[in-house]
Design an enzyme around this catalytic site. Structure first.
Site, short mmCIF file in Angstrom:
data_model
loop_
_atom_site.label_atom_id
_atom_site.label_comp_id
_atom_site.label_asym_id
_atom_site.label_seq_id
_atom_site.Cartn_x
_atom_site.Cartn_y
_atom_site.Cartn_z
NE ARG A 203 -3.57 -0.03 -2.89
CZ ARG A 203 -4.36 -0.21 -1.85
NH1 ARG A 203 -5.32 -1.11 -1.88
NH2 ARG A 203 -4.19 0.49 -0.75
CG ASN B 209 -10.23 -4.88 3.27
OD1 ASN B 209 -10.56 -6.00 3.65
ND2 ASN B 209 -8.99 -4.44 3.37
CG ASP B 210 -12.27 -0.30 -0.74
OD1 ASP B 210 -12.94 0.33 0.10
OD2 ASP B 210 -11.09 -0.05 -1.01
CD GLU C 18 -10.02 -1.59 -4.44
OE1 GLU C 18 -9.95 -1.87 -3.23
OE2 GLU C 18 -9.20 -0.84 -4.99
NE ARG D 252 -4.02 -1.61 2.49
CZ ARG D 252 -4.26 -2.76 3.12
NH1 ARG D 252 -3.35 -3.33 3.87
NH2 ARG D 252 -5.45 -3.34 3.02
CB CYS E 8 -4.68 -8.20 -1.45
SG CYS E 8 -5.55 -6.91 -2.36
NE ARG F 212 -11.76 -0.20 4.20
CZ ARG F 212 -10.76 -0.48 3.36
NH1 ARG F 212 -11.00 -0.55 2.06
NH2 ARG F 212 -9.56 -0.71 3.79
C1 PEP Z 1 -9.25 -3.79 -0.13
O1 PEP Z 1 -10.02 -2.87 -0.40
O2 PEP Z 1 -9.64 -4.94 0.16
C2 PEP Z 1 -7.80 -3.57 -0.10
C3 PEP Z 1 -6.96 -4.58 0.03
O3 PEP Z 1 -7.34 -2.30 -0.18
P1 PEP Z 1 -7.41 -1.22 1.02
O4 PEP Z 1 -7.78 -1.98 2.26
O5 PEP Z 1 -6.08 -0.59 1.07
O6 PEP Z 1 -8.47 -0.30 0.53
MG MG Z 2 -9.33 -1.05 -1.34
#
Ligand code: PEP
Ligand code: MG
Length: 594
Positions: A343, A465-466, A442, A307, A513, A476
């Site tokens: 990324r 996550n997104d 995502e 990241r 991820c 989130r």
């Molecule tokens: C996600 O969105 O799952 C991700 C890995 O990126 P971040 O948590 O940095 O938004």
């Molecule tokens: Mg993300």
């Protein structure tokens, strides 16, 4: 009051480094410097400016000295933190502000310094991002050091090096310079009044696997030197003055944890392969280069997600192409890992850097963030891309584009990458022309067009996550809707399934991820869905590997079939949990938190 009343006092903080430590307190009392404030006559102004500059020089010399004499080999790797403080100390913008304040207000150095630092700290406080907030604390450390120089003419920190015997360090806060001077062989734990997960002390504690609890509010006011304390770094708990029984209980826990850790570290080095020979890569997510020690030790095949926004968040000016290049080259040259997935900037949303102008948005998670911002601010994007390309000759780097919602964005981003390549060719600078470019899946729309996207890119990485946030419409970071955050929601599972199928039909790899990848409960599902890589927080790797090695791929495929027939996340979760308790009773016992 009886002696017992003082026993087993429990204090809750933030557990930032796992493990249990039992030991005697060493109270590090730095104490704030009390300053006097007074007006000065015009003829005294330049003398005050000189006092400031002199203190800056002394403080820099001292930090240099600390850096040269770090007692511990392991700690030496973290000396860059001292460099960051030296840069802050000498920051021209900051010094100019203080000097201007002395001159304009006709006040003494200490007072001017306080005014300017407070102004900066207020801005840091307003920032929501935890990492940036912590950088405000760095400024405070630098300020306190400067003040001590102005008032006393020397630092009083040499006491740290003189600690005898093994101790648990208790402090209001530990500056990076404090932490770095510690002899680790004498330090069995850290407890502080303030601080968060991303403070340097926390990062260093995790990297060195020293149990730590921060943010206890008032540990320094509650303990005496030599008093016995227990740290439970997983629960974020401190017990002051434990009774013999409690001490025994924690010693047993400590033994069990150490045995488990030894076990895990053994598994960490083993192949990530199911009992029937299905191979899946296990990668690590990182935010800072300092985490690479842990990444190697915990057996990651590569970095599945770097990241990079933390490169932008940890400095006041934008990183240059060369800044990027040096960081990525270090990763490329690391022979302990097989690949690094960089990324590109995912700033905006809940993270932003002061130098990047992002308009104030009502709904930043859906605003001008990540790839949208990079395509708009092409120079910003190009500095990073050129840094990656230049470093790509030194090892296997891959580019990962975040927040892709449609083909147009992929084409635009790829055109910028091509433009950078053209420039480098013209400048006769080497790069890996075949560098792989992938996209994050995502945004729900992207999952609906993975068949098209797969023809345009080299790999997919699913950001659950997104993806969960946007598809289930739950913020989130909003605790009130956290209960709706369901990785096994049928919609989420179908999106992952489709993404994998489309990727494989087009012969490209697909990774996950998001946090889901590191939760051992979901491992059989992700194996059954045929993911090629799971990338996670490095600490989760050994446990996930252990689960992978204990399952068969055929069994996982059958389980996925059954789960996909369920109509709610709850039912799926119950089935999976029940199965995992049956297959791994030691790991998924009732109270076990996967
Ligand atoms: C996600 O969105 O799952 C991700 C890995 O990126 P971040 O948590 O940095 O938004
Ligand atoms: Mg993300």
């Amino acid at each position: 009051m009886s002696q017992e009343a003082f026993a087993n006092r429990m204090l809750k903080g933030v557990g930032v480094s796992s493990g249990i430590a039992i030991g005697k307190v060493y109270l590090l009392e730095r104490g704030k410097v009390h300053i006097t404030k007074h007006s000065i006559k015009p003829e005294q102004v330049e003398r005050e400016v000189l006092r400031l500059l002199n203190a800056v020089k002394l403080a820099t010399d001292e930090l240099n000295h600390i850096k040269q004499s770090i007692p511990d080999d392991e700690m030496r790797k973290h000396a860059f933190i001292i460099d960051a403080h030296m840069l802050m100390l000498q920051d021209q913008f900051f010094l100019r502000e203080v000097i201007d304040t002395i001159r304009k207000e006709a006040i003494n150095t200490e007072w001017a310094l306080e005014i300017v630092v407070n102004k900066f700290l207020v801005s840091f406080e307003k920032v929501e991002d935890l990492y940036l907030k912590e950088r405000g604390r760095d400024l405070e450390h630098v300020y306190q050091r400067l003040l001590r120089m102005i008032v006393k003419g020397k630092e009083s920190g040499t006491e740290i090096r003189n600690i005898r015997g093994k101790v648990i360090i208790v402090a209001h806060d530990l500056s990076p310079a404090d932490t770095i001077q510690l002899n680790l062989k004498k330090t069995s734990g850290f407890i502080t009044d303030v601080g968060g997960r991303t403070s340097h002390t926390s990062i260093v504690a995790r990297a060195l696997e020293i149990p730590a609890v921060v943010g206890t509010a008032n540990i320094t006011g509650m303990v005496r030197n030599n008093e016995t304390v227990i740290i439970d770094g997983d629960a974020g708990v401190v017990i002051i003055g434990p009774t013999k029984d409690v001490e025994k209980e924690y010693m047993a826990k400590q033994l069990a944890l150490n045995a488990q850790r030894r076990d895990f570290l053994r598994v960490a080095k083993l192949k990530s392969e199911t009992k029937d020979g299905f191979k899946i890569k296990v990668g690590a997510n990182i935010e800072l280069l300092a985490e690479m020690d842990i990444v190697e030790r915990y057996g990651a095949a590569g970095v599945g997600l770097y990241r990079t926004e933390y490169i932008y968040l940890s400095r006041k000016t934008l990183p240059t192409e060369m800044d990027h290049y040096h960081i990525y080259r270090k990763l490329a040259e690391n022979s302990a890992i097989k690949y690094t997935t960089i990324r590109t900037l995912d700033i905006g949303g809940d993270k932003f850097a002061s130098e990047i102008e992002v308009p104030k948005e009502i709904n930043p998670a859906m605003g001008l963030r990540a790839i949208r911002l990079c395509i708009k601010e092409v120079d910003l994007f190009k500095a990073q891309l050129r840094g990656i390309l230049k470093a790509s000759v030194y090892g296997p780097l891959r580019i990962l584009l975040p927040m892709i919602s449609g083909m147009e964005e992929v084409r635009k981003a790829k055109a910028v990458i091509e433009e950078c390549k053209e420039e480098l060719r013209a400048e006769k600078i080497d790069f890996n022309d075949g560098i792989k470019v992938g996209v994050m899946i995502e945004v729900p729309a992207a999952t609906m067009i993975t068949d098209i996207l797969a023809k345009e890119v080299d790999f997919f990485s699913i950001g659950t996550n997104d993806l969960i946030q946007y598809s289930l419409a739950i913020d989130r970071i909003n605790e009130f809707v956290a209960y709706l955050y369901e990785p096994l929601h049928p919609a989420v599972l179908r999106m992952i399934k489709k993404t994998v199928e489309d990727a494989h039909a087009n012969k490209i790899e697909v990774s996950i991820c998001g946090e889901m990848a590191g939760e051992s409960l979901y491992v059989p599902i992700l194996l059954g869905l045929d993911l090629d890589e799971l990338s996670m927080n490095a600490y989760a790797i050994p446990r996930v590997k252990k689960i992978i090695r204990g399952l068969s791929h055929n069994y996982c495929k059958d389980l996925v079939k059954e789960v996909l027939e369920k109509d709610s996340a709850k039912e799926s979760e119950n089935l999976v949990r029940q199965e995992m308790v049956r297959l791994f009773p030691d790991d998924f016992a009732k109270n076990f938190k996967p």
